[in-house]
Motif scaffolding. Structure first.
Motif, short mmCIF file in Angstrom:
data_model
loop_
_atom_site.label_atom_id
_atom_site.label_comp_id
_atom_site.label_asym_id
_atom_site.label_seq_id
_atom_site.Cartn_x
_atom_site.Cartn_y
_atom_site.Cartn_z
N ILE A 140 54.79 93.30 46.27
CA ILE A 140 54.43 92.86 47.62
C ILE A 140 55.62 93.00 48.55
N ARG A 141 56.80 92.64 48.07
CA ARG A 141 58.01 92.73 48.89
C ARG A 141 58.29 94.18 49.29
N PHE A 142 58.12 95.09 48.34
CA PHE A 142 58.42 96.50 48.63
C PHE A 142 57.44 97.05 49.66
N ILE A 143 56.16 96.76 49.49
CA ILE A 143 55.15 97.23 50.45
C ILE A 143 55.48 96.72 51.84
N GLN A 144 55.90 95.46 51.92
CA GLN A 144 56.28 94.88 53.21
C GLN A 144 57.50 95.60 53.79
N LEU A 145 58.52 95.80 52.95
CA LEU A 145 59.74 96.48 53.40
C LEU A 145 59.43 97.87 53.92
N PHE A 146 58.59 98.59 53.22
CA PHE A 146 58.22 99.94 53.63
C PHE A 146 57.44 99.93 54.94
N THR A 174 58.50 85.82 49.85
CA THR A 174 59.90 85.85 50.27
C THR A 174 60.60 84.52 50.04
N HIS A 175 59.84 83.47 49.69
CA HIS A 175 60.44 82.16 49.49
C HIS A 175 61.20 82.05 48.18
N SER A 176 60.85 82.88 47.21
CA SER A 176 61.48 82.79 45.90
C SER A 176 61.61 84.19 45.32
N SER A 177 62.62 84.40 44.53
CA SER A 177 62.84 85.72 43.94
C SER A 177 62.00 85.95 42.70
N HIS A 178 61.35 84.94 42.19
CA HIS A 178 60.63 85.09 40.92
C HIS A 178 59.15 84.80 41.02
N ASP A 179 58.76 83.80 41.82
CA ASP A 179 57.36 83.41 41.79
C ASP A 179 57.01 82.73 43.11
N LEU A 180 55.73 82.44 43.26
CA LEU A 180 55.31 81.67 44.42
C LEU A 180 55.67 80.21 44.22
N HIS A 181 56.10 79.56 45.29
CA HIS A 181 56.37 78.13 45.25
C HIS A 181 55.04 77.40 45.07
N VAL A 192 45.18 90.11 56.77
CA VAL A 192 45.46 88.68 56.65
C VAL A 192 46.06 88.36 55.28
N MET A 193 45.45 88.88 54.22
CA MET A 193 45.94 88.60 52.87
C MET A 193 47.36 89.10 52.68
N MET A 194 47.61 90.35 53.03
CA MET A 194 48.93 90.92 52.83
C MET A 194 49.97 90.21 53.69
N GLY A 195 49.60 89.87 54.92
CA GLY A 195 50.54 89.18 55.79
C GLY A 195 50.96 87.84 55.22
N MET A 196 50.00 87.06 54.74
CA MET A 196 50.32 85.75 54.18
C MET A 196 51.07 85.86 52.85
N LEU A 256 43.91 79.90 51.85
CA LEU A 256 43.68 81.17 52.53
C LEU A 256 42.44 81.87 51.98
N VAL A 257 42.31 81.90 50.66
CA VAL A 257 41.14 82.51 50.04
C VAL A 257 39.86 81.81 50.50
N ASP A 258 39.87 80.49 50.49
CA ASP A 258 38.70 79.73 50.93
C ASP A 258 38.36 80.04 52.39
N MET A 259 39.39 80.14 53.21
CA MET A 259 39.17 80.42 54.63
C MET A 259 38.53 81.79 54.83
N LEU A 260 39.03 82.80 54.11
CA LEU A 260 38.50 84.15 54.25
C LEU A 260 37.07 84.24 53.71
N LEU A 261 36.80 83.53 52.63
CA LEU A 261 35.44 83.51 52.08
C LEU A 261 34.47 82.83 53.05
N GLN A 262 34.91 81.74 53.64
CA GLN A 262 34.07 81.05 54.62
C GLN A 262 33.82 81.94 55.83
N TYR A 263 34.86 82.65 56.25
CA TYR A 263 34.72 83.54 57.39
C TYR A 263 33.73 84.67 57.08
N ALA A 264 33.84 85.23 55.87
CA ALA A 264 32.96 86.34 55.49
C ALA A 264 31.49 85.92 55.43
#
Length: 219
Positions: free
Chosen positions: A107-113, A182-189, A172-176, A199-207
């Motif tokens: 994810i970090r690389f795709i963002q950097l690119f 970026t908060h951690s070098s190994h995993d999501l906080h 939306v998914m990729m942005g979030m 976020l998933v719930d919000m997008l599902l509700q929106y869909a």
């Protein structure tokens, strides 16, 4: 046997160059890495490098396209074709979050690119190659089948055309997720895990926002 061994070795060398390039680009940025750096990191010669890539820019583009394909394939495989479109989308979004937790550097690389693409001086043929890759990916979006299935079975009733809806969800998914990894070098906080579920719930509700009779899956 000998030909097969040479093919395996060639494939191994290519993978080493891709992995080394990805790590170095993430560590130093897109403009600071040289071919000799990639060769040293991969413990391979420049001759070997040029057997696989014509330039550092080609290596960079190949890494980006491979990572995007790996991500989209992993998410696509989470969809069960025998359930509703809503449930397919739900499984895919959760798989997306899970993939990001397992492979934050993807994810970090795709963002950097993406951040640097417009300002990076690619040769016209390479830029055309990547723009074609992106255009095809948008037109044949990996979320499209789940959304069109949901529209057909009534589980997704958002009025947005399915292709535009797919592109919106992707953005939306990729942005979030890019922000969270970026908060951690190994995993999501752990807090980010909660945010990703929201976020998933919000997008599902929106869909399915216009479907008042729809029941969410129990998963």
């Amino acid at each position: 046997m000998n030909e097969n061994w040479h093919q395996q070795l060639k494939s191994q060398h290519r993978d080493q160059l891709l992995e080394s390039g990805q790590m170095l680009f993430l560590r130093h940025g897109l403009h600071q890495v040289k071919i000799k750096d990639v060769c040293e990191e991969a413990n391979l010669s420049r001759v070997t490098f040029y057997k696989h890539f014509h330039s550092l820019d080609e290596l960079l583009l190949t890494i980006q396209m491979q990572l995007v394909e790996t991500l989209t394939l992993s998410v696509s495989q989470a969809a069960n074709p025998v359930v509703s479109g809503y449930e397919q989308l739900e499984s895919m979004l959760h798989a997306w979050v899970h993939f990001s937790k397992l492979h934050p550097d993807h994810i970090r690389f795709i963002q950097l690119f993406d951040i640097n693409f417009e300002a990076y001086h690619f040769q016209p043929d390479l830029r055309d190659t990547y723009e074609h890759f992106i255009r095809v990916g948008k037109e044949k979006h990996f979320l499209l089948n789940a959304l069109t299935t949901g529209i057909a079975d009534g589980s997704i009733q958002n009025a947005t055309p399915p292709l535009k809806l797919a592109q919106f969800i992707f953005t939306v998914m990729m942005g979030m997720l890019q922000k969270m990894v970026t908060h951690s070098s190994h995993d999501l906080h752990p807090l980010d895990h909660q945010m990703s579920e929201q976020l998933v719930d919000m997008l599902l509700q929106y869909a399915s926002s216009e479907n008042t009779g729809h029941q969410k899956s129990s998963s």
